[in-house]
Design an enzyme around this catalytic site. Structure first.
Site, PDB file in Angstrom:
ATOM      1  N   HIS A  12     -13.364   1.085   0.483  1.00  0.00           N
ATOM      2  CA  HIS A  12     -13.346  -0.372   0.250  1.00  0.00           C
ATOM      3  C   HIS A  12     -12.301  -1.072   1.128  1.00  0.00           C
ATOM      4  O   HIS A  12     -11.715  -2.074   0.724  1.00  0.00           O
ATOM      5  CB  HIS A  12     -13.125  -0.658  -1.244  1.00  0.00           C
ATOM      6  N   HIS A  59      -5.621  -4.471  -6.152  1.00  0.00           N
ATOM      7  CA  HIS A  59      -4.485  -4.239  -5.254  1.00  0.00           C
ATOM      8  C   HIS A  59      -3.464  -5.360  -5.434  1.00  0.00           C
ATOM      9  O   HIS A  59      -3.218  -6.148  -4.523  1.00  0.00           O
ATOM     10  CB  HIS A  59      -4.941  -4.173  -3.804  1.00  0.00           C
ATOM     11  N   HIS A 193      -6.239   8.504   3.257  1.00  0.00           N
ATOM     12  CA  HIS A 193      -5.457   7.494   3.975  1.00  0.00           C
ATOM     13  C   HIS A 193      -4.076   7.358   3.361  1.00  0.00           C
ATOM     14  O   HIS A 193      -3.886   7.559   2.165  1.00  0.00           O
ATOM     15  CB  HIS A 193      -6.153   6.141   4.075  1.00  0.00           C
ATOM     16  N   GLU A 240      -7.116   7.283  -4.633  1.00  0.00           N
ATOM     17  CA  GLU A 240      -8.216   6.385  -5.015  1.00  0.00           C
ATOM     18  C   GLU A 240      -9.498   7.173  -5.318  1.00  0.00           C
ATOM     19  O   GLU A 240     -10.348   6.713  -6.070  1.00  0.00           O
ATOM     20  CB  GLU A 240      -8.500   5.370  -3.900  1.00  0.00           C
TER      21      GLU A 240
HETATM   22  C1  DHB Z   1      -6.484  -0.067   3.734  1.00  0.00           C
HETATM   23  C2  DHB Z   1      -7.313   0.687   2.928  1.00  0.00           C
HETATM   24  C3  DHB Z   1      -7.411   0.451   1.560  1.00  0.00           C
HETATM   25  O1  DHB Z   1      -8.193   1.157   0.712  1.00  0.00           O
HETATM   26  C4  DHB Z   1      -6.685  -0.567   1.019  1.00  0.00           C
HETATM   27  O2  DHB Z   1      -6.860  -0.816  -0.284  1.00  0.00           O
HETATM   28  C5  DHB Z   1      -5.811  -1.314   1.804  1.00  0.00           C
HETATM   29  C6  DHB Z   1      -5.718  -1.053   3.164  1.00  0.00           C
HETATM   30  C7  DHB Z   1      -6.388   0.158   5.196  1.00  0.00           C
HETATM   31  O3  DHB Z   1      -6.965   1.098   5.714  1.00  0.00           O
HETATM   32  O4  DHB Z   1      -5.781  -0.649   5.886  1.00  0.00           O
HETATM   33 FE    FE Z   2      -7.644   0.524  -1.664  1.00  0.00          FE
END
Ligand code: DHB
Ligand code: FE
Length: 280
Positions: A12, A59, A193, A240
């Site tokens: 997302h 978030h 990530h 997540e």
């Molecule tokens: C990014 C990815 C995410 O899932 C998020 O919530 C905020 C930033 C990113 O890759 O920048």
């Molecule tokens: Fe996220």
């Protein structure tokens, strides 16, 4: 009776929403990301779900460090698009399914999952980016949406096992609803990530592919993954992916993979996407 017929998982990433809104989906960087969702766009047009239970994390848009529900369910008539600092995304208001949502809240709480009930909430990229990826840019979203927010922002998030069991309870709850509805459950976030610290930018393709494989082949192994393993292998934000297990639990024991897309990178993440159908 209502039924959970299918589910999907998808990243997302907020930058995907920005790219879509700015019409950048044909550019060399973004085209391979969006191409992997074309199959899903065609499929969803045929499936035509009435309601999507959309599992995501806020978030710091609706919640903040002042209040952090572990599991929260949106029972409102509709949900406004959050302003995440540069104005709300230009997408339709999210229309809820309050009667089903209230039934889910009752069934889940009596089933010993202590949901927080939300009667008003703005929804951020965690929820709207998956809608754009799957439905494109319609004037109104073609399905009603029940937001199901999970804390994966502040330690301790729920375990993958707890999430899977919540998914199972969602399946039971949907099946005890008195209206004939085609319901889907979507699990969002991920894949690997890390947005902060010395390992910022971490992506672990091998581990991501293992997760994609085991969503159908060996979900028991995924249910047992502890938080520290997510942290080590998929970075601080990879947690997540416990939300994917809510979707997976809601599909029952026997599932079939209909579609898969995996692409690196989109912003700081690996984009992962699965479409699964419940077989029983
Ligand atoms: C990014 C990815 C995410 O899932 C998020 O919530 C905020 C930033 C990113 O890759 O920048
Ligand atoms: Fe996220």
């Amino acid at each position: 009776m209502a039924r959970v017929m299918a589910g999907l998982t998808t990243s997302h990433v907020p930058a995907i929403g920005a790219a879509w809104d700015q019409g950048l989906h044909e550019t060399p960087y973004w085209a391979p990301v969006f191409r992997g969702y074309q199959w899903t766009k065609d499929w969803i047009g045929e499936e035509n779900p009435d309601v999507v239970i959309l599992v995501y994390n806020d978030h710091a848009s609706a919640f903040s460090l002042e209040m952090i529900p572990t599991f929260a369910i949106g029972c409102a008539d509709d949900f406004a698009i959050a302003d995440e600092g540069w104005g709300p995304r230009p997408v339709p208001t999210v229309v809820g399914a309050p009667r089903l949502a209230c039934h889910l809240a009752q069934s889940l709480i009596l089933d010993e999952f202590d949901m927080t009930i939300i009667n008003q909430m703005d929804v951020d990229h965690g929820l709207t980016v998956p809608l754009s990826l799957v439905f494109g840019s319609p004037e109104r979203w073609p399905a009603r949406v029940i937001p199901l927010a999970v804390n994966v922002v502040q330690y301790p998030p729920p375990t993958g096992e707890r999430c899977f069991k919540l998914g199972r309870a969602i399946r039971r709850a949907v099946e005890s609803f008195d209206e004939d509805l085609n319901v889907q459950v979507w699990g969002t976030g991920g894949m690997s990530h890390q947005l902060q610290g010395t390992r910022a930018g971490l992506i672990n393709q091998e581990y991501d592919r293992m997760i994609l494989d085991k969503m159908t082949a060996d979900v028991a192994a995924l249910r047992a993954i502890p938080h520290l393993e997510y942290l080590r292998e998929t970075g601080s934000e990879g947690i997540e992916m416990v939300m994917w297990l809510i979707m997976r639990g809601a599909l029952g024991d026997d599932v079939e993979e209909l579609h898969r897309h995996y692409h690196v990178p989109a912003s700081n993440t690996a984009v992962g996407h699965l479409v699964l159908r419940a077989r029983d």
